[in-house]
Design a protein around this motif. Structure first.
Motif, PDB file in Angstrom:
ATOM      1  N   THR A 193      74.036 -76.272  60.710  1.00  9.68           N
ATOM      2  CA  THR A 193      72.797 -76.983  60.380  1.00  9.68           C
ATOM      3  C   THR A 193      73.094 -78.226  59.550  1.00  9.68           C
ATOM      4  OG1 THR A 193      71.512 -74.928  60.415  1.00  9.68           O
ATOM      5  CG2 THR A 193      70.538 -76.804  59.256  1.00  9.68           C
ATOM      6  N   VAL A 194      74.037 -78.108  58.613  1.00 11.17           N
ATOM      7  CA  VAL A 194      74.422 -79.254  57.784  1.00 11.17           C
ATOM      8  C   VAL A 194      75.049 -80.345  58.657  1.00 11.17           C
ATOM      9  CG1 VAL A 194      76.027 -80.034  56.001  1.00 11.17           C
ATOM     10  CG2 VAL A 194      74.691 -77.961  55.649  1.00 11.17           C
ATOM     11  N   MET A 195      75.869 -79.941  59.634  1.00 10.74           N
ATOM     12  CA  MET A 195      76.484 -80.900  60.543  1.00 10.74           C
ATOM     13  C   MET A 195      75.420 -81.697  61.297  1.00 10.74           C
ATOM     14  SD  MET A 195      79.618 -78.674  62.203  1.00 10.74           S
ATOM     15  CE  MET A 195      80.001 -79.950  63.399  1.00 10.74           C
ATOM     16  N   VAL A 196      74.431 -80.980  61.813  1.00 12.96           N
ATOM     17  CA  VAL A 196      73.364 -81.625  62.573  1.00 12.96           C
ATOM     18  C   VAL A 196      72.474 -82.452  61.650  1.00 12.96           C
ATOM     19  CG1 VAL A 196      71.335 -81.237  64.030  1.00 12.96           C
ATOM     20  CG2 VAL A 196      73.390 -79.850  64.352  1.00 12.96           C
ATOM     21  N   SER A 197      72.207 -81.927  60.459  1.00 11.01           N
ATOM     22  CA  SER A 197      71.318 -82.610  59.510  1.00 11.01           C
ATOM     23  C   SER A 197      71.864 -83.958  59.083  1.00 11.01           C
ATOM     24  CB  SER A 197      71.088 -81.738  58.271  1.00 11.01           C
ATOM     25  OG  SER A 197      70.451 -80.525  58.615  1.00 11.01           O
ATOM     26  N   ALA A 198      73.189 -84.068  59.028  1.00 15.16           N
ATOM     27  CA  ALA A 198      73.797 -85.325  58.612  1.00 15.16           C
ATOM     28  C   ALA A 198      73.454 -86.469  59.569  1.00 15.16           C
ATOM     29  CB  ALA A 198      75.316 -85.168  58.532  1.00 15.16           C
ATOM     30  N   LYS A 199      73.143 -86.108  60.831  1.00 18.65           N
ATOM     31  CA  LYS A 199      72.823 -87.128  61.836  1.00 18.65           C
ATOM     32  C   LYS A 199      71.349 -87.137  62.211  1.00 18.65           C
ATOM     33  CE  LYS A 199      77.445 -86.656  63.869  1.00 18.65           C
ATOM     34  NZ  LYS A 199      78.201 -86.350  65.109  1.00 18.65           N
ATOM     35  N   SER A 200      70.582 -86.202  61.648  1.00 13.74           N
ATOM     36  CA  SER A 200      69.176 -86.078  62.021  1.00 13.74           C
ATOM     37  C   SER A 200      68.291 -86.897  61.089  1.00 13.74           C
ATOM     38  CB  SER A 200      68.749 -84.611  61.975  1.00 13.74           C
ATOM     39  OG  SER A 200      69.554 -83.832  62.833  1.00 13.74           O
ATOM     40  N   LYS A 201      67.149 -87.282  61.615  1.00 14.71           N
ATOM     41  CA  LYS A 201      66.193 -88.047  60.826  1.00 14.71           C
ATOM     42  C   LYS A 201      64.953 -87.238  60.467  1.00 14.71           C
ATOM     43  CE  LYS A 201      67.620 -92.508  62.740  1.00 14.71           C
ATOM     44  NZ  LYS A 201      67.172 -93.728  63.467  1.00 14.71           N
ATOM     45  N   THR A 202      64.734 -86.125  61.188  1.00 16.35           N
ATOM     46  CA  THR A 202      63.552 -85.302  60.934  1.00 16.35           C
ATOM     47  C   THR A 202      63.932 -83.852  60.719  1.00 16.35           C
ATOM     48  OG1 THR A 202      63.141 -84.828  63.274  1.00 16.35           O
ATOM     49  CG2 THR A 202      62.148 -86.836  62.370  1.00 16.35           C
TER      50      THR A 202
END
Length: 264
Positions: A193-202
């Motif tokens: 989740t942290v990996m994805v969150s680093a590139k996510s905007k929402t």
């Protein structure tokens, strides 16, 4: 762990507990999975007559069950089979769901509230920031899993006294799940989740990873109930160890590739 990390963990805990968007799913889903469904089972098995229809769907599993299952009444059989082969997957789904929701809220929330840039100006390394973010979510996520485990145990032991005349929960298998596998899957879900969150905007975009991780758990549940997959204690201990090794590798990989500019 230094003072800044502890302060950041405390800050994340306060934000998590004050957000309805985070609290509601973390409260409702565990209650449904570990209290309401088991309670409905305990009440419903009282009215079971012929269970031949149920047995047809799990024919391959029946051949692999311990001999003690043959001596059970229909109500006892349904309680034991669901407790040992269906409900364990719930304690993988709960930490995945909790870490997904809270992990997405933690990092993406910093972006949405425009506080990430300020955070990066503090005297903290990227590895320390990542560790604080992960621990700040892991702690409440695992506490929710433990509370769900306790609530589930109370409900199942009520059924145990009614139908078995004594305590039926937990056994060694369940302790391995809650103390070994569940924390490992929690860390894995949180790290991804942290990996994805680093590139996510929402928030919603970052939360999608938890849905992907639930799929293997569902497949595991189907495999268990159909007798295709039979997990013993040794296999579960080994699986937990493999998950923890993967967690360690992923955390090291993420911390080395985190670039402050990409988090803003």
């Amino acid at each position: 762990m230094n003072r800044i990390e502890k302060t950041l963990i405390k800050k994340d805990l306060n934000e998590i507990t004050s957000s309805k968007q985070v609290i509601l799913p973390m409260a409702i889903v565990p209650i449904v999975l570990t209290v309401l469904i088991p309670l409905a089972l305990i009440i419903g098995v009282h009215y079971i007559g012929d269970i031949s229809d149920v047995l047809k769907g799990i024919g391959p599993l029946l051949k692999k069950l311990p001999s003690e299952y043959k001596a059970y009444s229909p109500a006892q059989f349904v309680i034991k089979i669901t407790m040992n082969y269906m409900f364990p997957s719930y304690f993988l789904i709960i930490p995945i769901m909790c870490s997904g929701v809270m992990g997405a809220s933690s990092l993406v929330g910093e972006k949405e509230h425009k506080t990430m840039e300020t955070l990066l100006y503090t005297p903290i390394s990227m590895e320390q920031l990542l560790r604080a973010k992960i621990l700040g979510v892991f702690i409440p996520s695992y506490i929710i899993t433990l509370l769900s485990f306790i609530a589930f145990g109370i409900v199942m032991n009520i059924g145990g006294f009614i139908y078995f005349g004594g305590i039926i929960f937990p056994d060694i298998k369940w302790l391995i799940i809650i103390l070994w596998i569940s924390p490992a899957i929690n860390f894995l879900s949180l790290t991804l989740t942290v990996m994805v969150s680093a590139k996510s905007k929402t928030f919603q975009e970052a939360q999608q990873v938890s849905g992907i991780l639930v799929l293997p758990v569902v497949l595991l549940l189907v495999g268990q109930m159909t007798g295709v997959i039979m997990l013993n204690n040794i296999i579960m201990i080994a699986a937990g160890g493999v998950l923890l090794i993967i967690d360690y590798i992923l955390i090291k990989r993420i911390s080395s590739k985190f670039i402050p500019e990409r988090l803003i």
